[in-house]
Design a protein around this motif. Sequence first.
Motif, PDB file in Angstrom:
ATOM      1  N   VAL A  11       0.225  -9.084  -8.252  1.00 31.13           N
ATOM      2  CA  VAL A  11      -0.407  -7.987  -7.532  1.00 31.13           C
ATOM      3  C   VAL A  11       0.290  -7.802  -6.189  1.00 31.13           C
ATOM      4  O   VAL A  11       0.987  -8.687  -5.709  1.00 31.13           O
ATOM      5  N   ALA A  12       0.083  -6.640  -5.615  1.00 29.49           N
ATOM      6  CA  ALA A  12       0.544  -6.337  -4.263  1.00 29.49           C
ATOM      7  C   ALA A  12      -0.693  -6.128  -3.406  1.00 29.49           C
ATOM      8  O   ALA A  12      -1.631  -5.429  -3.815  1.00 29.49           O
ATOM      9  N   VAL A  13      -0.710  -6.737  -2.236  1.00 28.53           N
ATOM     10  CA  VAL A  13      -1.865  -6.641  -1.346  1.00 28.53           C
ATOM     11  C   VAL A  13      -1.466  -5.876  -0.093  1.00 28.53           C
ATOM     12  O   VAL A  13      -0.490  -6.210   0.568  1.00 28.53           O
ATOM     13  N   LYS A  14      -2.209  -4.826   0.223  1.00 28.01           N
ATOM     14  CA  LYS A  14      -1.989  -4.039   1.427  1.00 28.01           C
ATOM     15  C   LYS A  14      -3.102  -4.384   2.406  1.00 28.01           C
ATOM     16  O   LYS A  14      -4.278  -4.146   2.139  1.00 28.01           O
ATOM     17  N   ARG A  15      -2.727  -4.986   3.534  1.00 30.05           N
ATOM     18  CA  ARG A  15      -3.692  -5.357   4.568  1.00 30.05           C
ATOM     19  C   ARG A  15      -3.788  -4.215   5.566  1.00 30.05           C
ATOM     20  O   ARG A  15      -2.795  -3.789   6.141  1.00 30.05           O
ATOM     21  N   LEU A  16      -4.990  -3.720   5.782  1.00 37.39           N
ATOM     22  CA  LEU A  16      -5.217  -2.576   6.658  1.00 37.39           C
ATOM     23  C   LEU A  16      -5.869  -3.011   7.969  1.00 37.39           C
ATOM     24  O   LEU A  16      -6.555  -4.029   8.026  1.00 37.39           O
ATOM     25  N   ASN A  17      -5.692  -2.207   8.989  1.00 34.43           N
ATOM     26  CA  ASN A  17      -6.343  -2.441  10.272  1.00 34.43           C
ATOM     27  C   ASN A  17      -7.817  -2.039  10.129  1.00 34.43           C
ATOM     28  O   ASN A  17      -8.117  -0.889   9.792  1.00 34.43           O
ATOM     29  N   ILE A  70       4.490  -3.462  -8.748  1.00 37.41           N
ATOM     30  CA  ILE A  70       5.564  -2.741  -9.415  1.00 37.41           C
ATOM     31  C   ILE A  70       6.881  -3.221  -8.814  1.00 37.41           C
ATOM     32  O   ILE A  70       7.119  -3.049  -7.620  1.00 37.41           O
ATOM     33  N   ASP A  71       7.730  -3.814  -9.631  1.00 41.07           N
ATOM     34  CA  ASP A  71       9.011  -4.325  -9.157  1.00 41.07           C
ATOM     35  C   ASP A  71      10.048  -3.209  -9.223  1.00 41.07           C
ATOM     36  O   ASP A  71      10.724  -3.032 -10.219  1.00 41.07           O
ATOM     37  N   ASN A  72      10.108  -2.429  -8.168  1.00 39.38           N
ATOM     38  CA  ASN A  72      11.018  -1.290  -8.151  1.00 39.38           C
ATOM     39  C   ASN A  72      11.585  -1.095  -6.756  1.00 39.38           C
ATOM     40  O   ASN A  72      11.797   0.015  -6.325  1.00 39.38           O
ATOM     41  N   SER A  73      11.777  -2.182  -6.024  1.00 37.84           N
ATOM     42  CA  SER A  73      12.298  -2.153  -4.664  1.00 37.84           C
ATOM     43  C   SER A  73      11.299  -1.441  -3.753  1.00 37.84           C
ATOM     44  O   SER A  73      10.107  -1.396  -4.039  1.00 37.84           O
ATOM     45  N   SER A  74      11.777  -0.887  -2.659  1.00 35.29           N
ATOM     46  CA  SER A  74      10.885  -0.231  -1.701  1.00 35.29           C
ATOM     47  C   SER A  74      11.263   1.236  -1.546  1.00 35.29           C
ATOM     48  O   SER A  74      12.378   1.650  -1.894  1.00 35.29           O
ATOM     49  N   LEU A  75      10.345   2.014  -1.011  1.00 36.90           N
ATOM     50  CA  LEU A  75      10.637   3.420  -0.744  1.00 36.90           C
ATOM     51  C   LEU A  75      11.811   3.526   0.223  1.00 36.90           C
ATOM     52  O   LEU A  75      12.706   4.353   0.044  1.00 36.90           O
ATOM     53  N   TYR A  76      11.837   2.660   1.225  1.00 37.57           N
ATOM     54  CA  TYR A  76      12.929   2.671   2.196  1.00 37.57           C
ATOM     55  C   TYR A  76      14.277   2.488   1.489  1.00 37.57           C
ATOM     56  O   TYR A  76      15.240   3.211   1.769  1.00 37.57           O
ATOM     57  N   LEU A  85       1.016   6.904 -10.119  1.00 30.99           N
ATOM     58  CA  LEU A  85       0.249   6.167  -9.112  1.00 30.99           C
ATOM     59  C   LEU A  85       0.084   4.716  -9.540  1.00 30.99           C
ATOM     60  O   LEU A  85      -0.122   4.426 -10.714  1.00 30.99           O
ATOM     61  N   VAL A  86       0.170   3.829  -8.576  1.00 34.92           N
ATOM     62  CA  VAL A  86      -0.071   2.417  -8.830  1.00 34.92           C
ATOM     63  C   VAL A  86      -1.580   2.209  -8.850  1.00 34.92           C
ATOM     64  O   VAL A  86      -2.296   2.689  -7.968  1.00 34.92           O
TER      65      VAL A  86
END
Length: 97
Positions: free
Chosen positions: A5-11, A56-62, A36-37
């Motif tokens: 999984v990917a975890v997005k930590r928000l403020n 999703i193993d697809n590198s980064s948007l950057y 969409l993920v």
Amino acid sequence: MGSQVAVKRLNYKLFKGIKEFCEVARFLGTFHHKNLVSLKGYCAEGKERMLVFDYIDNSSLYAHLHGDLEELKKLDWGKRIKIAIGCAEGLAYVTSL
């Protein structure tokens, strides 16, 4: 065996409280689309606000926009415009609900 999984930590200050964050997280969880993920879950404990997505193993948007990839995998301007239009259409749809 578990899944990645990917975890997005928000403020936590982005939301008025736990209730508002949970409502947004539940709303995000209702979207299912091939581009969409999927949101797998969320955490709202104390000052922590986290969203858990399928990995999703697809590198980064950057990397897709600015480098770190082979030339053939970079997004050209035509693809970038199509993505921007698709995002705008999706946001227009969501805000109309």
